[in-house]
Write a protein that holds these residues in place. Structure first.
Motif, short mmCIF file in Angstrom:
data_model
loop_
_atom_site.label_atom_id
_atom_site.label_comp_id
_atom_site.label_asym_id
_atom_site.label_seq_id
_atom_site.Cartn_x
_atom_site.Cartn_y
_atom_site.Cartn_z
N ARG A 8 50.10 43.22 45.76
CA ARG A 8 48.83 43.70 45.20
C ARG A 8 48.29 44.83 46.05
O ARG A 8 48.55 44.90 47.24
CB ARG A 8 47.80 42.58 45.15
CG ARG A 8 48.21 41.46 44.24
CD ARG A 8 47.36 40.24 44.52
NE ARG A 8 47.94 39.10 43.89
CZ ARG A 8 47.33 38.38 42.94
NH1 ARG A 8 46.11 38.68 42.56
NH2 ARG A 8 47.93 37.38 42.40
N GLU A 57 34.94 41.37 33.36
CA GLU A 57 36.16 42.12 33.01
C GLU A 57 36.74 42.79 34.26
O GLU A 57 37.93 42.67 34.54
CB GLU A 57 35.81 43.17 31.95
CG GLU A 57 36.97 44.04 31.53
CD GLU A 57 36.66 45.53 31.53
OE1 GLU A 57 35.49 45.92 31.72
OE2 GLU A 57 37.62 46.31 31.40
N GLY A 60 38.22 40.42 36.66
CA GLY A 60 39.53 39.96 36.17
C GLY A 60 40.62 40.96 36.49
O GLY A 60 41.70 40.60 36.97
N ILE A 61 40.32 42.25 36.25
CA ILE A 61 41.31 43.31 36.53
C ILE A 61 41.65 43.32 38.01
O ILE A 61 42.82 43.37 38.41
CB ILE A 61 40.75 44.71 36.13
CG1 ILE A 61 40.53 44.80 34.63
CG2 ILE A 61 41.68 45.82 36.61
CD1 ILE A 61 39.84 46.09 34.19
N ALA A 63 41.27 40.94 40.28
CA ALA A 63 41.95 39.72 40.73
C ALA A 63 43.43 39.76 40.35
O ALA A 63 44.28 39.23 41.08
CB ALA A 63 41.29 38.49 40.14
N ALA A 64 43.74 40.43 39.22
CA ALA A 64 45.14 40.44 38.76
C ALA A 64 45.99 41.43 39.55
O ALA A 64 47.19 41.25 39.68
CB ALA A 64 45.18 40.79 37.27
N SER A 65 45.37 42.49 40.09
CA SER A 65 46.22 43.54 40.68
C SER A 65 45.84 43.94 42.11
O SER A 65 46.53 44.77 42.69
CB SER A 65 46.17 44.78 39.79
OG SER A 65 44.83 45.19 39.59
N ARG A 67 43.90 42.91 46.12
CA ARG A 67 43.55 41.86 47.08
C ARG A 67 42.68 42.46 48.16
O ARG A 67 42.57 43.70 48.27
CB ARG A 67 44.80 41.24 47.71
CG ARG A 67 45.53 42.20 48.64
CD ARG A 67 46.77 41.53 49.20
NE ARG A 67 47.41 42.42 50.16
CZ ARG A 67 47.68 42.10 51.42
NH1 ARG A 67 47.37 40.91 51.90
NH2 ARG A 67 48.27 42.96 52.23
#
Ligand code: SF4
Length: 352
Positions: A8, A57, A60-61, A63-65, A67
């Protein structure tokens, strides 16, 4: 990291403009970067879920990509005088140390910028351990994040940062510059430039550019007033001789009332004579340079000894008589090997 986090994008260590640029790829406004900065450096957030003023939103973005890297101190030692030494284990198993020095109203953190140091100064434990690698900006600022969070828990604030731990900061300019940008940013640590000091062994080509880019304080390790002696003590003098180093110090632009600091470690019988003091005062005549006199901290296997108190006073008096502002620095944290020149590389550990 074993959680896949290494793939990430790490937001820690990015400057504010870099973070703004990064978020703009998702069409996010610039102020989002300022919000993130505050969460990371002022509220010490370690994940995105807690960043309640960001939209669900965006959280979420991120957290997904992305750190936010960080590591606690593997070991904390506290000196009788209140000085604290932290050993940090980096993600690749290397280790660095930082030192927090409480002093009246100030809380000064001495941070590392390289794992080890390639400059091999003869009086320095870090140099003796050799050089491993440059630190990243994330690793550099994490030392400040850890100390600031620890201080906040007792309602204290990190007030000063000095790049005087392990390594030569001006041999790692890109990462050190990023870290300085974060320390100075009002949305980051918000520390004023005069409270951030970059200490160099005299990497001449980098001194003026850094001073022009950031209003930080510059300190230079001098340690000898003669070229031959300085080359013996600091091999880097063969590449950047004392004469060029002092000329570079004289060129640094300074706000009114400010001076460049010359660090001078006094070694008994080596550089602490009256002649050395006279030569030093001639070298700095008319310059906006103040001298920080530091008594050597011997360590085991060290070829040098600490100077006698009498020699320190004589040296100081000669400089003062020559019109050179001189500060005699108190030795701090010597009982936990946190004093100047005592930081060493710890053995490599396993990743946790
Ligand atoms: S004194 Fe500073 S520049 Fe010299 S070896 Fe030690 S860490 Fe490196």
């Amino acid at each position: 990291m074993t959680d896949g986090g290494a793939e990430r994008t790490d937001l820690k260590g990015m400057t504010l403009p870099e973070l703004e640029e990064f978020l703009s790829r998702w069409g996010k406004e610039r102020y989002r970067a300022r919000q993130l900065f505050r969460w990371i450096y002022q509220k010490h957030a370690g994940d995105f879920a807690s960043m309640t003023d960001l939209s669900k939103e965006l959280r979420g973005i991120l957290a997904a990509s992305c750190r936010i890297s960080g590591f606690p101190a593997e070991r904390v030692e506290i000196s009788a005088d209140g000085t604290e030494k932290y050993l940090f284990r980096l993600e690749d198993g290397e280790a660095v140390e930082s030192v927090l020095i409480p002093d009246e109203g100030r809380r000064t953190l001495c941070i590392s910028s390289q794992v080890g140091c390639p400059l091999l100064c003869g009086f320095c434990a870090t140099g003796e351990s050799g050089f491993r690698r440059n630190m990243t900006s994330a690793e550099i600022v994490q030392q400040a994040c850890f100390a600031a969070k620890r201080l906040a828990e007792r309602e204290e604030r990190l007030s000063n940062v000095v790049f005087m731990g392990m390594g030569e900061p001006l041999l790692n300019v890109p990462e050190v510059s990023r870290a300085i940008g974060i320390l100075l940013s009002q949305f980051g640590f918000g520390i004023s430039g005069k409270r951030v000091t970059v200490s160099t062994a005299g990497i001449v080509p980098e001194m003026l550019p850094l001073a022009l880019r950031y209003p930080v304080s510059i300190a230079v390790s001098i340690n000898a007033a003669r070229e031959d002696l300085r080359s013996n003590l600091m091999p880097v003098n063969r590449k950047y001789p004392l004469k060029e180093v002092v000329a570079a110090m004289r060129r640094i632009p300074l706000q009114s009332g400010r001076k460049v600091t010359a660090e001078y470690v006094l070694l008994a019988g080596v550089n602490d004579s009256a002649e050395d003091a006279l030569a030093l005062s001639r070298l700095f005549r008319g310059a906006r340079i103040k001298v920080n006199l530091i008594s050597y901290n011997p360590h085991e296997a060290s070829p040098h000894r600490a100077p006698e108190a009498e020699a320190v006073n004589r040296f100081r008096n000669i400089l003062v008589a020559g019109g050179v502002q001189t500060i005699t620095r108190e030795r701090r944290g010597a009982d936990i090997r946190a004093a100047c020149g005592q930081l060493r590389i710890a053995p490599r550990g396993n990743k946790s």
